[in-house]
Design an enzyme around this catalytic site. Structure first.
Site, PDB file in Angstrom:
ATOM      1  N   THR A   1      13.579  45.082  24.619  1.00 30.01           N
ATOM      2  CA  THR A   1      13.492  44.167  25.751  1.00 30.01           C
ATOM      3  C   THR A   1      14.416  42.961  25.603  1.00 30.01           C
ATOM      4  O   THR A   1      14.795  42.599  24.475  1.00 30.01           O
ATOM      5  CB  THR A   1      12.022  43.686  25.874  1.00 30.01           C
ATOM      6  N   ASP A   2      14.725  42.320  26.734  1.00 28.06           N
ATOM      7  CA  ASP A   2      15.508  41.073  26.676  1.00 28.06           C
ATOM      8  C   ASP A   2      14.699  39.945  26.054  1.00 28.06           C
ATOM      9  O   ASP A   2      15.251  38.923  25.619  1.00 28.06           O
ATOM     10  CB  ASP A   2      16.000  40.682  28.082  1.00 28.06           C
TER      11      ASP A   2
ATOM     12  N   LYS B   1       8.295  43.296  18.996  1.00 28.03           N
ATOM     13  CA  LYS B   1       9.409  44.169  19.401  1.00 28.03           C
ATOM     14  C   LYS B   1      10.655  43.847  18.580  1.00 28.03           C
ATOM     15  O   LYS B   1      11.402  44.741  18.176  1.00 28.03           O
ATOM     16  CB  LYS B   1       9.711  43.991  20.896  1.00 28.03           C
TER      17      LYS B   1
HETATM   18  N1  LIG Z   1       8.329  47.275  31.461  1.00 26.42           N
HETATM   19  C1  LIG Z   1       9.393  46.515  31.249  1.00 26.42           C
HETATM   20  O1  LIG Z   1       9.731  45.666  32.096  1.00 26.42           O
HETATM   21  C2  LIG Z   1      10.208  46.673  29.993  1.00 26.42           C
HETATM   22  C3  LIG Z   1      11.437  46.003  29.909  1.00 26.42           C
HETATM   23  C4  LIG Z   1      12.220  46.185  28.766  1.00 26.42           C
HETATM   24  C5  LIG Z   1      11.770  46.994  27.740  1.00 26.42           C
HETATM   25  N2  LIG Z   1      10.567  47.608  27.832  1.00 26.42           N
HETATM   26  C6  LIG Z   1      10.138  48.454  26.717  1.00 26.42           C
HETATM   27  O2  LIG Z   1      10.089  49.788  27.183  1.00 26.42           O
HETATM   28  C7  LIG Z   1       9.056  50.505  26.518  1.00 26.42           C
HETATM   29  C8  LIG Z   1       8.120  51.129  27.541  1.00 26.42           C
HETATM   30  O3  LIG Z   1       7.617  50.111  28.388  1.00 26.42           O
HETATM   31  P1  LIG Z   1       6.602  50.445  29.566  1.00 26.42           P
HETATM   32  O4  LIG Z   1       6.647  49.316  30.513  1.00 26.42           O
HETATM   33  O5  LIG Z   1       6.810  51.820  30.050  1.00 26.42           O
HETATM   34  O6  LIG Z   1       5.238  50.375  28.766  1.00 26.42           O
HETATM   35  P2  LIG Z   1       3.788  50.909  29.151  1.00 26.42           P
HETATM   36  O7  LIG Z   1       2.837  49.918  28.597  1.00 26.42           O
HETATM   37  O8  LIG Z   1       3.717  51.241  30.596  1.00 26.42           O
HETATM   38  O9  LIG Z   1       3.676  52.292  28.360  1.00 26.42           O
HETATM   39  C9  LIG Z   1       3.589  52.379  26.972  1.00 26.42           C
HETATM   40  C10 LIG Z   1       3.137  53.784  26.626  1.00 26.42           C
HETATM   41  O10 LIG Z   1       3.107  53.900  25.199  1.00 26.42           O
HETATM   42  C11 LIG Z   1       1.902  54.571  24.832  1.00 26.42           C
HETATM   43  N3  LIG Z   1       1.569  54.152  23.454  1.00 26.42           N
HETATM   44  C12 LIG Z   1       1.110  52.949  23.039  1.00 26.42           C
HETATM   45  N4  LIG Z   1       0.958  52.949  21.697  1.00 26.42           N
HETATM   46  C13 LIG Z   1       1.340  54.175  21.253  1.00 26.42           C
HETATM   47  C14 LIG Z   1       1.422  54.781  19.969  1.00 26.42           C
HETATM   48  N5  LIG Z   1       1.083  54.122  18.868  1.00 26.42           N
HETATM   49  N6  LIG Z   1       1.865  56.055  19.888  1.00 26.42           N
HETATM   50  C15 LIG Z   1       2.206  56.749  21.010  1.00 26.42           C
HETATM   51  N7  LIG Z   1       2.138  56.222  22.243  1.00 26.42           N
HETATM   52  C16 LIG Z   1       1.718  54.944  22.379  1.00 26.42           C
HETATM   53  C17 LIG Z   1       0.881  54.158  25.857  1.00 26.42           C
HETATM   54  O11 LIG Z   1      -0.201  55.072  25.929  1.00 26.42           O
HETATM   55  C18 LIG Z   1       1.732  54.117  27.127  1.00 26.42           C
HETATM   56  O12 LIG Z   1       1.733  55.363  27.783  1.00 26.42           O
HETATM   57  C19 LIG Z   1       8.364  49.487  25.609  1.00 26.42           C
HETATM   58  O13 LIG Z   1       8.866  49.625  24.315  1.00 26.42           O
HETATM   59  C20 LIG Z   1       8.770  48.144  26.179  1.00 26.42           C
HETATM   60  O14 LIG Z   1       8.812  47.155  25.178  1.00 26.42           O
HETATM   61  C21 LIG Z   1       9.775  47.474  28.934  1.00 26.42           C
END
Ligand SMILES: NC(=O)c1ccc[n+]([C@@H]2O[C@H](COP(=O)([O-])OP(=O)(O)OC[C@H]3O[C@@H](n4cnc5c(N)ncnc54)[C@H](O)[C@@H]3O)[C@@H](O)[C@H]2O)c1
Length: 334
Positions: free
Chosen positions: A137-138, A167
């Site tokens: 993430t940013d 993160k």
């Molecule tokens: N949503 C955003 O705006 C955003 C922006 C930049 C980066 N990210 C990164 O992208 C990734 C996904 O984000 P998202 O918004 O889809 O998150 P989310 O919370 O919607 O989904 C996370 C998923 O990971 C699963 N999970 C959690 N712990 C786990 C484990 N130990 N083993 C296996 N599965 C596990 C959960 O069940 C869930 O399905 C993350 O790493 C987040 O930091 C998200």
């Protein structure tokens, strides 16, 4: 197994992971393995249409579970791995940081340890293909001032919340495994995502649902915090490009340059929903409840994304208003 290569997506039942899986399934040359712990944040509905495909294999489990990881690695021999498994909600990380430390640092490290062993046992051809992409993430860069230029990948990490700190630690481990053990990992740092069916705890769904249910929208502090926004498909397209052409050991920012204050985002959604006749004749002021600011609340994030653009020509394509409409409609009961 019907296809030549396998791709493993962890967190594939989450918001971004599920959209990425849908895209991978459309690329016909891969088996797709999804590993997800199915926490409260997952959304089964977003992957149930692909689960019974002959080249899709779902495992319920954690990246912290060595046994299940080994089972998947031995059976499928994936060459590409996208790690999206994470705890992701900043507010939750303030209430309960331990969960974030466990998943985003300890479980991520367990995953890397298991993968390193797997990687070292691949034959040369497989090892040359193998890549691990850590989706980040940013927020790890910390916040910047209004007058500052968007940050590039050389900026030091300076996280503010337990979420972004956890993160950041995960990203550092990926880089350390590259430097110390030649592990072929790379990191992507994306701005705020939005799109249909995002979990209702996140900012845009909170605004939409509040307006739909005639509830006041809770706004932290003065609402002037600035975020950069990307439509979920644009992020997934960037991830697919990076796993193929990104250089191992490197980081790549994924941003749009589209920045809004939180208040401006509320205005955009309000206006869009009013134009779609989804809200009654109320003023925006009547719909807002300013609440005490979140501790450690970052003022502004802003990414310079020229590195990924130079690498592979990636740029965001989705028109913001179109993406917003699709997002709004996903929360309207049919
Ligand atoms: N949503 C955003 O705006 C955003 C922006 C930049 C980066 N990210 C990164 O992208 C990734 C996904 O984000 P998202 O918004 O889809 O998150 P989310 O919370 O919607 O989904 C996370 C998923 O990971 C699963 N999970 C959690 N712990 C786990 C484990 N130990 N083993 C296996 N599965 C596990 C959960 O069940 C869930 O399905 C993350 O790493 C987040 O930091 C998200």
């Amino acid at each position: 197994m019907s296809k030549k290569y396998s791709v493993l997506v962890t967190g594939g039942a989450g918001f971004i992971g599920s959209a990425l899986c849908q895209k991978i399934v459309k690329k016909s040359n891969f088996n797709l393995i999804i590993l997800d712990k199915l926490t409260y944040a997952s959304n089964w509905n977003k992957i149930k249409n692909i689960i019974n495909n002959e080249d899709v294999f779902f495992y319920k489990g954690s990246i912290g579970n060595q046994k299940i990881l080994n089972e998947i690695l031995i059976k499928f021999k994936p060459i590409y791995i996208f790690n999206l498994a994470a705890e992701t909600h900043v507010d939750n990380s303030i209430l309960n940081p331990s969960k974030f430390i466990k998943t985003n640092i300890l479980d991520t490290h367990n995953f890397l340890r298991v993968l390193l062993k797997y990687y070292k046992n691949l034959n040369k051809k497989e090892a040359n293909k193998f890549k691990f992409l850590q989706i980040s993430t940013d927020e790890v860069y910390g916040d910047i001032e209004l007058i500052e230029k968007p940050v590039n990948e050389l900026k030091s990490y300076n996280p503010s919340s337990p979420y972004s700190a956890s993160k950041a630690a995960g990203d550092h481990l990926v880089k350390a495994y590259f430097r110390t053990f030649d592990f072929p990992g790379l990191v992507s740092n994306c701005c705020n995502n939005f799109g249909p069916f995002q979990h209702h705890e996140k900012f845009i769904p909170v605004i939409i649902k509040s307006l739909l249910e005639n509830k006041k929208i809770p706004v932290y502090g003065n609402g002037l915090q600035i975020r950069e926004w990307i439509y979920i498909d644009d992020h997934c397209n960037a991830l697919l490009k990076l796993i193929e052409s990104g250089k191992i050991g490197e980081s790549y920012n994924i941003g749009t340059g589209f920045e809004l204050t939180n208040f401006q985002m509320i205005e955009r959604i309000f206006n869009c929903m009013r134009d779609l006749s989804l809200i009654k004749n109320v003023s925006i002021k009547e719909c807002i409840n300013f609440i005490e600011d979140r501790p450690g609340h970052d003022k502004r994030y802003s990414l310079n994304s020229s590195k990924i653009n130079k690498l592979c020509g990636w740029k965001p394509l989705k028109d913001f208003n179109e993406g917003l409409k699709e997002t709004i409609y996903s929360f309207v009961k049919k």
